[in-house]
Scaffold this motif. Sequence first.
Motif, PDB file in Angstrom:
ATOM      1  N   UNK A 189       4.656 -25.738  19.908  1.00  0.00           N
ATOM      2  CA  UNK A 189       4.847 -27.126  19.490  1.00  0.00           C
ATOM      3  C   UNK A 189       4.752 -27.256  17.971  1.00  0.00           C
ATOM      4  N   UNK A 190       5.654 -28.087  17.398  1.00  0.00           N
ATOM      5  CA  UNK A 190       5.619 -28.361  15.968  1.00  0.00           C
ATOM      6  C   UNK A 190       6.168 -27.244  15.106  1.00  0.00           C
ATOM      7  N   UNK A 191       6.841 -26.266  15.719  1.00  0.00           N
ATOM      8  CA  UNK A 191       7.370 -25.142  14.955  1.00  0.00           C
ATOM      9  C   UNK A 191       8.894 -25.112  15.042  1.00  0.00           C
ATOM     10  N   UNK A 192       9.514 -24.464  14.071  1.00  0.00           N
ATOM     11  CA  UNK A 192      10.954 -24.230  14.063  1.00  0.00           C
ATOM     12  C   UNK A 192      11.173 -22.722  14.039  1.00  0.00           C
ATOM     13  N   UNK A 193      12.381 -22.307  14.375  1.00  0.00           N
ATOM     14  CA  UNK A 193      12.619 -20.869  14.476  1.00  0.00           C
ATOM     15  C   UNK A 193      14.025 -20.508  14.044  1.00  0.00           C
ATOM     16  N   UNK A 194      14.142 -19.278  13.567  1.00  0.00           N
ATOM     17  CA  UNK A 194      15.441 -18.649  13.334  1.00  0.00           C
ATOM     18  C   UNK A 194      15.538 -17.457  14.258  1.00  0.00           C
ATOM     19  N   UNK A 195      16.712 -17.270  14.866  1.00  0.00           N
ATOM     20  CA  UNK A 195      16.904 -16.149  15.775  1.00  0.00           C
ATOM     21  C   UNK A 195      18.105 -15.309  15.392  1.00  0.00           C
ATOM     22  N   UNK A 196      17.962 -13.997  15.499  1.00  0.00           N
ATOM     23  CA  UNK A 196      19.064 -13.060  15.305  1.00  0.00           C
ATOM     24  C   UNK A 196      19.255 -12.293  16.601  1.00  0.00           C
ATOM     25  N   UNK A 197      20.486 -12.276  17.132  1.00  0.00           N
ATOM     26  CA  UNK A 197      20.752 -11.601  18.395  1.00  0.00           C
ATOM     27  C   UNK A 197      22.193 -11.116  18.442  1.00  0.00           C
ATOM     28  N   UNK A 198      22.498 -10.306  19.467  1.00  0.00           N
ATOM     29  CA  UNK A 198      23.791  -9.644  19.657  1.00  0.00           C
ATOM     30  C   UNK A 198      24.012  -8.627  18.544  1.00  0.00           C
ATOM     31  N   UNK A 199      25.246  -8.162  18.362  1.00  0.00           N
ATOM     32  CA  UNK A 199      25.471  -7.101  17.388  1.00  0.00           C
ATOM     33  C   UNK A 199      24.673  -5.863  17.772  1.00  0.00           C
ATOM     34  N   UNK A 200      24.058  -5.200  16.799  1.00  0.00           N
ATOM     35  CA  UNK A 200      23.285  -3.993  17.087  1.00  0.00           C
ATOM     36  C   UNK A 200      22.025  -4.292  17.902  1.00  0.00           C
ATOM     37  N   UNK A 201      21.619  -5.579  17.966  1.00  0.00           N
ATOM     38  CA  UNK A 201      20.430  -5.954  18.726  1.00  0.00           C
ATOM     39  C   UNK A 201      20.692  -6.066  20.228  1.00  0.00           C
ATOM     40  N   UNK A 202      21.952  -6.125  20.611  1.00  0.00           N
ATOM     41  CA  UNK A 202      22.277  -6.244  22.026  1.00  0.00           C
ATOM     42  C   UNK A 202      21.749  -7.544  22.602  1.00  0.00           C
ATOM     43  N   UNK A 203      21.013  -7.438  23.724  1.00  0.00           N
ATOM     44  CA  UNK A 203      20.462  -8.632  24.376  1.00  0.00           C
ATOM     45  C   UNK A 203      19.085  -8.998  23.842  1.00  0.00           C
ATOM     46  N   UNK A 204      18.545  -8.207  22.922  1.00  0.00           N
ATOM     47  CA  UNK A 204      17.269  -8.534  22.301  1.00  0.00           C
ATOM     48  C   UNK A 204      17.473  -9.584  21.216  1.00  0.00           C
ATOM     49  N   UNK A 205      16.390 -10.218  20.822  1.00  0.00           N
ATOM     50  CA  UNK A 205      16.475 -11.220  19.765  1.00  0.00           C
ATOM     51  C   UNK A 205      15.250 -11.130  18.866  1.00  0.00           C
ATOM     52  N   UNK A 206      15.498 -11.180  17.544  1.00  0.00           N
ATOM     53  CA  UNK A 206      14.426 -11.272  16.565  1.00  0.00           C
ATOM     54  C   UNK A 206      14.136 -12.747  16.321  1.00  0.00           C
ATOM     55  N   UNK A 207      12.855 -13.119  16.367  1.00  0.00           N
ATOM     56  CA  UNK A 207      12.430 -14.499  16.197  1.00  0.00           C
ATOM     57  C   UNK A 207      11.544 -14.610  14.965  1.00  0.00           C
ATOM     58  N   UNK A 208      11.920 -15.484  14.028  1.00  0.00           N
ATOM     59  CA  UNK A 208      11.079 -15.801  12.876  1.00  0.00           C
ATOM     60  C   UNK A 208      10.753 -17.286  12.950  1.00  0.00           C
ATOM     61  N   UNK A 209       9.472 -17.617  13.076  1.00  0.00           N
ATOM     62  CA  UNK A 209       9.102 -19.018  13.257  1.00  0.00           C
ATOM     63  C   UNK A 209       8.050 -19.449  12.246  1.00  0.00           C
ATOM     64  N   UNK A 210       7.999 -20.754  12.036  1.00  0.00           N
ATOM     65  CA  UNK A 210       7.038 -21.344  11.090  1.00  0.00           C
ATOM     66  C   UNK A 210       6.842 -22.802  11.437  1.00  0.00           C
TER      67      UNK A 210
END
Length: 314
Positions: A189-210
């Motif tokens: 709650x109260x956070x935002x996020x950026x996600x990187x997925x697909x490409x070399x990451x496939x079905x995984x996703x990197x999550x950066x939140x703050x």
Amino acid sequence: QQQHPSSEDSSRRFPWLSHSMFLVTMKAVLAILILGLATWRSDALSMSSPKSSVPATSNNNQISEMNNLQSRRSVLGVAIGSMLLPSVISSSPAFAESQSAEAAAARENLLSVIQQGKPDAEVLAAIDRLKPFNPLSPTSSAAATSLEGEWRLIWSVNDDFSPLLRLPKPFKPNSFQYFGPIAAAEVGEGRVAQGLTSGFLGTSQLWLSSGTEPLPPKVVEGANAPYRLEIEPPFRFQLGGRLGTNQPKKLIVEAGNDADFRKVNARSKEAQLAGKNVYEQVYVESNGKGSLRISTITEGDPKIVGTILIHEKM
């Protein structure tokens, strides 16, 4: 109790990402070189094959074959170019009905220069043309809710915040931003996020939140002022699954302040001591799916100040 990694532990664990990216980039470059060599060899063989004595009437057939070859090259070039360009949205009927003809033309122009892969200078000029028509007032009750949802990145400049976005296709991941309830379900709650997925990451996703904190708007004459957000700690960098998969996220880095997070990211002393990042939304549509949002980082980490991003709402 679970202990969070210290800055030094995080620093030792974080470099694997840079090493992996180096290997992926080298593979991409090798693939491009092999493709180019194969195409050159094929063309060279066809152009240097021994000439036989043939009747003059066969010249038309040879010319026709060469024209067909050139046509195939043109089609291939267009196809490859379309793969390398971002997929952007078409015109929004709701936007066209609610805005002036001048604003609609500015919007169409921006999408057109992005789709054609025009130089950054032309895209920036198109952004400047559209910004005065920003439909969102930062003081309205809809300011915060207009950002809610999932947004896909379609263009960026000065994007040093994520070197992964500079990878060539098919290794380059897709980039998303998440606000409101959709972000809360993934990162709290109260956070935002950026996600990187697909490409070399496939079905995984990197999550950066703050966290975020709204700031008072600046005064802008003749247009709605940008909606401003201050990016707040704690910062979490995690590896998990895509949006909505409920796959557990593995913590890679967590930092309780800007200085510690920038240290993990190998920022300079100057950057570590800089103030908090300020994220301005200079143009925001609220017409649902396909809406455009233009944002920029105006204060904070000097490495990423000046970054400009264009997102479309999913």
